[in-house]
Motif scaffolding. Structure first.
Motif, mmCIF file in Angstrom:
data_model
loop_
_atom_site.group_PDB
_atom_site.id
_atom_site.type_symbol
_atom_site.label_atom_id
_atom_site.label_comp_id
_atom_site.label_asym_id
_atom_site.label_seq_id
_atom_site.Cartn_x
_atom_site.Cartn_y
_atom_site.Cartn_z
ATOM 1 N N ARG A 94 11.609 -10.668 -12.599
ATOM 2 C CA ARG A 94 12.348 -10.935 -11.370
ATOM 3 C C ARG A 94 12.686 -9.679 -10.585
ATOM 4 N NH1 ARG A 94 16.807 -15.486 -13.285
ATOM 5 N NH2 ARG A 94 15.313 -17.163 -13.750
ATOM 6 N N SER A 95 12.840 -8.559 -11.258
ATOM 7 C CA SER A 95 13.281 -7.345 -10.566
ATOM 8 C C SER A 95 12.287 -6.880 -9.512
ATOM 9 C CB SER A 95 13.533 -6.218 -11.580
ATOM 10 O OG SER A 95 12.336 -5.916 -12.282
ATOM 11 N N ALA A 96 11.021 -7.264 -9.668
ATOM 12 C CA ALA A 96 9.993 -6.851 -8.690
ATOM 13 C C ALA A 96 9.968 -7.743 -7.469
ATOM 14 C CB ALA A 96 8.616 -6.855 -9.355
ATOM 15 N N MET A 97 10.858 -8.726 -7.394
ATOM 16 C CA MET A 97 10.812 -9.712 -6.315
ATOM 17 C C MET A 97 11.898 -9.527 -5.268
ATOM 18 S SD MET A 97 8.155 -11.274 -7.103
ATOM 19 C CE MET A 97 8.293 -12.331 -5.661
ATOM 20 N N TYR A 98 12.659 -8.443 -5.344
ATOM 21 C CA TYR A 98 13.778 -8.281 -4.415
ATOM 22 C C TYR A 98 13.776 -6.880 -3.828
ATOM 23 C CZ TYR A 98 15.202 -12.539 -6.747
ATOM 24 O OH TYR A 98 15.213 -13.813 -7.252
ATOM 25 N N VAL A 99 13.779 -6.808 -2.498
ATOM 26 C CA VAL A 99 13.838 -5.529 -1.790
ATOM 27 C C VAL A 99 14.780 -5.689 -0.601
ATOM 28 C CG1 VAL A 99 11.501 -4.853 -2.470
ATOM 29 C CG2 VAL A 99 11.855 -6.117 -0.341
ATOM 30 N N SER A 100 15.108 -4.575 0.022
ATOM 31 C CA SER A 100 15.935 -4.621 1.227
ATOM 32 C C SER A 100 15.043 -4.882 2.442
ATOM 33 C CB SER A 100 16.673 -3.291 1.407
ATOM 34 O OG SER A 100 15.755 -2.270 1.754
ATOM 35 N N PRO A 101 15.614 -5.315 3.559
ATOM 36 C CA PRO A 101 14.800 -5.565 4.763
ATOM 37 C C PRO A 101 13.997 -4.340 5.211
ATOM 38 C CG PRO A 101 16.947 -6.584 5.002
ATOM 39 C CD PRO A 101 17.007 -5.773 3.742
ATOM 40 N N ILE A 102 14.589 -3.156 5.121
ATOM 41 C CA ILE A 102 13.859 -1.946 5.520
ATOM 42 C C ILE A 102 12.692 -1.701 4.580
ATOM 43 C CG2 ILE A 102 14.029 0.562 5.759
ATOM 44 C CD1 ILE A 102 16.876 0.205 6.697
ATOM 45 N N GLU A 103 12.934 -1.852 3.280
ATOM 46 C CA GLU A 103 11.852 -1.691 2.304
ATOM 47 C C GLU A 103 10.746 -2.710 2.545
ATOM 48 O OE1 GLU A 103 13.787 -0.096 -1.827
ATOM 49 O OE2 GLU A 103 14.312 -2.129 -1.202
ATOM 50 N N LEU A 104 11.113 -3.921 2.915
ATOM 51 C CA LEU A 104 10.118 -4.962 3.156
ATOM 52 C C LEU A 104 9.128 -4.531 4.230
ATOM 53 C CD1 LEU A 104 9.085 -7.851 2.668
ATOM 54 C CD2 LEU A 104 10.689 -8.607 4.444
ATOM 55 N N ALA A 105 9.633 -3.981 5.328
ATOM 56 C CA ALA A 105 8.749 -3.510 6.396
ATOM 57 C C ALA A 105 7.829 -2.399 5.894
ATOM 58 C CB ALA A 105 9.580 -3.024 7.584
ATOM 59 N N VAL A 106 8.383 -1.494 5.093
ATOM 60 C CA VAL A 106 7.582 -0.401 4.533
ATOM 61 C C VAL A 106 6.493 -0.943 3.616
ATOM 62 C CG1 VAL A 106 7.657 1.619 3.018
ATOM 63 C CG2 VAL A 106 9.449 1.287 4.729
ATOM 64 N N TRP A 107 6.864 -1.927 2.774
ATOM 65 C CA TRP A 107 5.883 -2.455 1.824
ATOM 66 C C TRP A 107 4.777 -3.232 2.508
ATOM 67 C CZ3 TRP A 107 6.139 0.744 -1.508
ATOM 68 C CH2 TRP A 107 7.246 1.038 -2.288
ATOM 69 N N TRP A 108 5.055 -3.921 3.606
ATOM 70 C CA TRP A 108 3.983 -4.606 4.327
ATOM 71 C C TRP A 108 2.932 -3.604 4.792
ATOM 72 C CZ3 TRP A 108 2.031 -9.303 5.348
ATOM 73 C CH2 TRP A 108 2.792 -10.427 4.996
ATOM 74 N N ILE A 109 3.391 -2.469 5.287
ATOM 75 C CA ILE A 109 2.458 -1.440 5.757
ATOM 76 C C ILE A 109 1.747 -0.768 4.585
ATOM 77 C CG2 ILE A 109 2.266 0.751 6.987
ATOM 78 C CD1 ILE A 109 4.709 -0.144 8.655
ATOM 79 N N ALA A 110 2.533 -0.353 3.582
ATOM 80 C CA ALA A 110 1.969 0.394 2.459
ATOM 81 C C ALA A 110 0.991 -0.445 1.642
ATOM 82 C CB ALA A 110 3.104 0.907 1.569
ATOM 83 N N PHE A 111 1.341 -1.686 1.346
ATOM 84 C CA PHE A 111 0.446 -2.540 0.572
ATOM 85 C C PHE A 111 -0.824 -2.863 1.367
ATOM 86 C CE2 PHE A 111 3.824 -2.867 -2.365
ATOM 87 C CZ PHE A 111 3.353 -3.481 -3.530
ATOM 88 N N SER A 112 -0.692 -3.046 2.680
ATOM 89 C CA SER A 112 -1.870 -3.334 3.490
ATOM 90 C C SER A 112 -2.826 -2.146 3.537
ATOM 91 C CB SER A 112 -1.442 -3.729 4.908
ATOM 92 O OG SER A 112 -0.724 -4.952 4.913
ATOM 93 N N LEU A 113 -2.282 -0.942 3.557
ATOM 94 C CA LEU A 113 -3.110 0.250 3.659
ATOM 95 C C LEU A 113 -3.671 0.717 2.318
ATOM 96 C CD1 LEU A 113 -1.047 2.402 6.204
ATOM 97 C CD2 LEU A 113 -3.112 1.076 6.647
ATOM 98 N N VAL A 114 -2.929 0.505 1.234
ATOM 99 C CA VAL A 114 -3.319 1.050 -0.070
ATOM 100 C C VAL A 114 -3.793 -0.030 -1.039
ATOM 101 C CG1 VAL A 114 -2.520 2.350 -2.088
ATOM 102 C CG2 VAL A 114 -1.722 2.992 0.194
ATOM 103 N N VAL A 115 -3.026 -1.094 -1.182
ATOM 104 C CA VAL A 115 -3.299 -2.086 -2.225
ATOM 105 C C VAL A 115 -4.381 -3.079 -1.803
ATOM 106 C CG1 VAL A 115 -2.290 -3.834 -3.727
ATOM 107 C CG2 VAL A 115 -0.945 -1.819 -3.085
ATOM 108 N N ALA A 116 -4.319 -3.568 -0.561
ATOM 109 C CA ALA A 116 -5.327 -4.535 -0.114
ATOM 110 C C ALA A 116 -6.758 -3.988 -0.234
ATOM 111 C CB ALA A 116 -5.033 -4.982 1.321
#
Length: 249
Positions: A94-116
């Motif tokens: 469960r701990s991997a399922m919760y972030v702050s709104p600012i982190e969420l925006a960062v992760w959308w960009i970072a995951f799209s650029l690196v993980v996808a």
């Protein structure tokens, strides 16, 4: 009210684009030209975007609750020593399922650029394995270090955080795995950048989270077999076989 206004805004923009309202026609024409590549990009990385959608939902749900309730809830999902001691499997998931709104925006960009791109090349199974190794491995290693430090070398500067949730350990491990793709110069620069980020985090804000990030990077470097050339060839073969099957049926 803010959430409702955003939802209504998105719905309104989609409606205006579909019906060709003045001022939205350029957006519609752009989507006709670029929509298929965007949808194909997302479709070839199902795990990445499913995870981001789940993060978006949990973030929206959590940050629209009372602050006190939110803090209590996050404390129960945290990978603190207390929670790991009484409910380790649940909090690790469960701990991997919760972030702050600012982190969420960062992760959308970072995951799209690196993980996808990694999922496009190697498939969701290897991406999932890399994320799990980073998240679980760094969490457990950090907890073990906390216990050892508390017993051997008491240090008030290294107080375990009460709330420790987020996607960063898994992402840092995947970012380290991304080192093994591209030219030698690109690999060297990427690895140096990751090491600099991890080391800079420990220098600027020395604590267990920074230590966990450094461990996650090391775990990612150690898991290079997940992203070897044979893995990419096998994944491409599976993708081609699936497409042929879909075309025939």
């Amino acid at each position: 009210m803010i959430t409702l206004a955003l939802v209504l805004l998105v719905v309104g923009v989609v409606y205006a684009v579909e019906h060709g309202w003045p001022g939205f026609r350029k957006i519609g024409r752009w989507w006709l030209r670029r929509g298929d590549p965007v949808k194909d990009w997302v479709r070839r990385a199902p795990l990445t975007y499913l995870y981001l959608v789940l993060l978006t939902f949990t973030t929206w749900l959590l940050w629209n609750t009372n602050g006190r309730l939110r803090g209590a809830f996050l404390a129960e999902q945290s990978t603190s020593l207390h929670q790991l001691g009484i409910n380790p499997v649940t909090v690790l998931l469960r701990s991997a399922m919760y972030v702050s709104p600012i982190e969420l925006a960062v992760w959308w960009i970072a995951f799209s650029l690196v993980v996808a791109p990694m999922e496009h090349r190697f498939g969701w199974r290897r991406v999932f394995a890399g994320f799990a190794i980073g998240h679980v491995g760094a969490t457990v290693s950090t907890a073990a270090l906390q216990m050892w430090e508390a017993q051997a070398f008491p240090n008030p500067d290294l107080i375990p955080e009460r709330i420790d949730v987020g996607a960063s350990y898994g992402f840092f491990a995947l970012a380290a795995l991304a080192t093994y793709h591209g030219s030698a110069r690109r690999r060297l620069l990427w690895a140096a950048g990751l090491v600099a980020v991890a080391a800079g985090g420990m220098v600027l804000d020395f604590g267990w989270t920074a230590i966990g990030h450094a461990i996650a990077v090391l775990l990612g470097f150690a898991c290079y077999r997940l992203v070897n050339s044979d893995a990419a060839v096998h994944h491409e073969a599976r993708v081609r076989a699936r497409r042929l099957y879909e075309m025939e049926h």
